[in-house]
Structures are given as C-alpha cells and as structure tokens.
Write a protein that holds these residues in place. Structure first.
Motif, short mmCIF file in Angstrom:
data_model
loop_
_atom_site.label_atom_id
_atom_site.label_comp_id
_atom_site.label_asym_id
_atom_site.label_seq_id
_atom_site.Cartn_x
_atom_site.Cartn_y
_atom_site.Cartn_z
N GLY A 1 0.79 -1.22 0.00
CA GLY A 1 0.00 0.00 0.00
C GLY A 1 0.83 1.27 0.00
O GLY A 1 2.06 1.25 0.12
N GLU A 2 0.13 2.39 -0.11
CA GLU A 2 0.77 3.69 -0.19
C GLU A 2 1.52 4.02 1.10
O GLU A 2 2.61 4.61 1.07
CB GLU A 2 -0.30 4.77 -0.46
CG GLU A 2 0.27 6.10 -0.94
CD GLU A 2 0.84 6.00 -2.35
OE1 GLU A 2 1.70 6.83 -2.68
OE2 GLU A 2 0.41 5.11 -3.13
N GLU A 3 0.94 3.64 2.23
CA GLU A 3 1.58 3.95 3.51
C GLU A 3 2.93 3.25 3.63
O GLU A 3 3.91 3.85 4.11
CB GLU A 3 0.68 3.52 4.67
CG GLU A 3 1.26 3.88 6.03
CD GLU A 3 0.37 3.44 7.19
OE1 GLU A 3 0.73 3.74 8.35
OE2 GLU A 3 -0.65 2.78 6.94
N ALA B 1 10.19 5.60 2.05
CA ALA B 1 10.78 6.85 1.58
C ALA B 1 11.26 7.71 2.75
O ALA B 1 12.35 8.29 2.71
CB ALA B 1 9.77 7.63 0.74
N HIS B 2 10.46 7.77 3.81
CA HIS B 2 10.86 8.54 5.00
C HIS B 2 12.11 7.96 5.64
O HIS B 2 12.99 8.69 6.11
CB HIS B 2 9.72 8.57 6.01
CG HIS B 2 8.53 9.38 5.58
ND1 HIS B 2 8.66 10.63 5.00
CD2 HIS B 2 7.19 9.13 5.65
CE1 HIS B 2 7.46 11.12 4.72
NE2 HIS B 2 6.55 10.22 5.10
N LEU B 3 12.19 6.62 5.69
CA LEU B 3 13.36 5.97 6.27
C LEU B 3 14.63 6.34 5.50
O LEU B 3 15.66 6.68 6.08
CB LEU B 3 13.17 4.45 6.27
CG LEU B 3 14.31 3.65 6.89
CD1 LEU B 3 14.26 3.72 8.41
CD2 LEU B 3 14.25 2.18 6.44
N ILE B 4 14.54 6.27 4.16
CA ILE B 4 15.70 6.58 3.32
C ILE B 4 16.11 8.04 3.48
O ILE B 4 17.29 8.36 3.66
CB ILE B 4 15.38 6.27 1.84
CG1 ILE B 4 15.16 4.77 1.65
CG2 ILE B 4 16.51 6.75 0.94
CD1 ILE B 4 14.59 4.39 0.31
N GLN C 1 10.05 -6.34 10.24
CA GLN C 1 8.63 -6.46 9.96
C GLN C 1 7.84 -5.23 10.32
O GLN C 1 6.65 -5.16 10.08
CB GLN C 1 8.07 -7.68 10.71
CG GLN C 1 8.76 -8.98 10.30
CD GLN C 1 8.16 -10.19 10.97
OE1 GLN C 1 6.98 -10.20 11.30
NE2 GLN C 1 8.96 -11.22 11.16
N SER C 2 8.49 -4.23 10.94
CA SER C 2 7.80 -2.98 11.24
C SER C 2 8.83 -1.88 11.40
O SER C 2 9.99 -2.13 11.69
CB SER C 2 6.99 -3.10 12.55
OG SER C 2 7.85 -3.38 13.63
N TYR C 3 8.37 -0.63 11.19
CA TYR C 3 9.26 0.52 11.34
C TYR C 3 9.32 0.95 12.79
O TYR C 3 8.31 0.93 13.49
CB TYR C 3 8.79 1.70 10.47
CG TYR C 3 8.91 1.44 8.99
CD1 TYR C 3 10.15 1.48 8.38
CD2 TYR C 3 7.80 1.16 8.23
CE1 TYR C 3 10.27 1.26 7.00
CE2 TYR C 3 7.91 0.93 6.87
CZ TYR C 3 9.14 0.98 6.27
OH TYR C 3 9.25 0.75 4.92
#
Length: 324
Positions: free
Chosen positions: A248-250, A256-259, A322-324
């Motif tokens: 999904g988009e999320e 993208a935020h992590l990078i 498995q999760s941010y």
C-alpha cells in the motif's frame, strides 16, 4: 591458530591487559602492521599493472591520460585515488564490545577463559556463547556503548590509511564497500566474540552482524549514521524487509521517509531486499520454482539461484524487519 604461522607482531599477552584502552592500543598496533603490509603489496601490484598491463582503450576515455601521454594504470588519470576496503566492522565492533563489557566492566569472565572459548570454537561453552549473543551491547541498536566502539574502530582504520601515497602520484583513502568478500574472510577466520563460529561469514558492508540488530530499521540507521561516512569513498548498508511491510501507499511512504532520514543523518547508501526468509529457504529447496527470484547481494543484484549456498545462507540470516 589456523596455519601455525605467526604473521602479527608482539603486542602483549592479553591476560596482562588491565584495561580496554590497553587492549585497543594493541589492536591499533596490529592494524598499523597489517596496513603497512597491505599497502606495500598494493604498490608492487600497481607498478606491475603500469609496466606490464597497460589499458589503452580505457585510457583514451579517462580525462588527462592523452594530455599527459600516460596510461591509466601509470597515473595518467586526473584523479589517482586508491581505496582500501573495510570489511566486517560489525563483527569487530561486537567482539570488542563483548570484551569491554564482560571482562573489564562486568568482570563476569576473564581473559584466560575467553581465549579458551575461542580456541574451542565455543564447543562446550554454549552458555558463554549465548552470553555474547544475547547479553552484550551490539552495534545496530542505537546503543552508544557499542556504537562508540564502532567509531573507535572506524577512526583507527581511517587514520592508518588516509593520505598514504600510492605509486600514481595519488593517495589512499578508505571505503566500506566490500561486496561479497565478507564470505571469504569469514571462511578463513576463527571464532569471534560476537558469538560467531569459525568459518561463518563476518558482517557485510557497514551493516550490523546478521541478526544482532533487534530494535528495528530506524535503530540501524541511527547506529550506522554515527560513522563519519563523508571520510569514506562510499559505504554499503543492507536491510531486509518482509513484503507485507511495503504493502500500500503507507508502506511505500514509510520506506521513503526511512531513506530520507538516513541521508539527513549523513548516510551514503542503503539498499533493500524485500523478500521473506521463508521464500528464500523455499528457493533453496526448489530452485526450479524460483528461477526469476532476484536479490540484492552487496552493491549488486543477482538471481538467487546463481549464488553459492554460503552466500544464500548469509542473505537469509540477515535480520528480517517487519515494522518501522
């Protein structure tokens, strides 16, 4: 211990060290010794290439070779920097962390016992191995205890190499882009105090030891960003995510935020495998069913089936987030 030949220098009997600082100074002395050997060898090889292995087709498309009338291998290029690869910084960091934490801080094991454990490759010492694996500060978890040791190792390497002269009127720098040679170096290295047994791969790139990063990908990037990466010619950080994490988009936005966060912290390069360990294990068992499975190895991608069993296993062993 593996060959019976002594190739290092005398830096003191470990049992006599009274502090971590003494031990680390011995480490730096050995580092200086072996980097001297490495650069002397490199410079001989450079001269062999310059004299006996010219590269005319490469030279004509490299700036300044034609103007100087010099081959690329003889120093004709505008920039003649050479790089030494740093390999296994996660492994050496966690090993030094185990020594500092358990011998000098907690004092729950002594150096004599530690040497015995390594000599025995942990056979008969599983309880101590689990102590090193699970009760020791580890690089990759945003823990300054371990991450500060990583910085000590990195800076020692940088200071030993940076600015040394090569034979092409250039200098040596460092990078941390060892691609797959962590497999080979691990295959000829004895047991290490991060809990790794003899022959197993060491850590790759600037990634944490496989399975040692247990607080998620954000902790990993915060640890890795504590390295002053601008001092290098490049770094390589690998992470592995389950496909569900990016659904999904999320999921895409989170990645993208992590990078972007990693780059804002001073990171240089990060790459991902988005595949479950179960899928990779299935591909090992039934390769004909997974002919199109491509994975990110270390600076390059390849078909999973084309990789050696050792390299396949190393990729499987990387922490599966498995999760941010």
């Amino acid at each position: 211990p593996r060959t019976g030949k002594k190739i290092g220098i005398e830096t003191g009997e470990p049992i006599q060290f009274n502090s971590f600082a003494e031990l680390f100074q011995a480490f730096k002395n050995q580092l200086h010794h072996f980097i001297d050997i490495k650069i002397r060898g490199n410079n001989i090889i450079e001269r062999l290439y310059a004299i006996y292995m010219p590269a005319p087709f490469l030279s004509i498309i490299i700036s300044d070779c034609i103007e100087k009338g010099k081959d690329y291998n003889a120093g004709g290029a505008r920039y003649n920097t050479d790089y030494l690869q740093g390999v296994g910084i996660g492994t050496i960091t966690d090993s030094l962390s185990a020594i500092k934490y358990h011998i000098f801080d907690q004092k729950n094991i002594n150096m004599k016992k530690l040497k015995e454990v390594l000599k025995d490759n942990f056979v008969g010492h599983e309880e101590i191995r689990q102590l090193f694996l699970n009760k020791t500060p580890k690089y990759g978890n945003d823990d300054d205890y371990a991450d500060d040791i990583m910085k000590l190792v990195f800076n020692a390497f940088y200071q030993e190499v940076n600015g040394r002269k090569n034979t092409k009127d250039g200098v040596y720098r460092i990078n941390m882009l060892p691609t797959t040679c962590h497999i080979y170096f691990g295959s000829v290295a004895g047991a290490t105090l991060d809990g790794r047994k003899a022959g197993a791969p060491v850590s790759e790139g600037i990634s944490p030891v496989q399975g040692a990063d247990r607080l998620g990908p954000t902790a990993v990037i915060k640890s890795a960003a504590k390295m002053d990466q601008v001092k290098t010619g490049g770094t390589l950080l690998n992470q592995k995510f389950t496909p569900q994490l990016l659904e999904g988009e999320e999921g895409i936005n989170n990645l993208a935020h992590l990078i972007r966060a990693y780059f804002k912290l001073g990171g240089h390069h990060i790459q991902f495998n988005v595949v479950s360990a179960d899928t990779l294990r299935a591909a090992q068992k039934e390769p004909e069913e997974y002919r199109n499975l491509i994975v990110r190895v270390a600076g390059y991608s390849d078909y999973f089936n084309n990789l050696s069993k050792t390299l396949q296993d190393e990729i499987i062993s990387r922490t599966e987030h498995q999760s941010y």
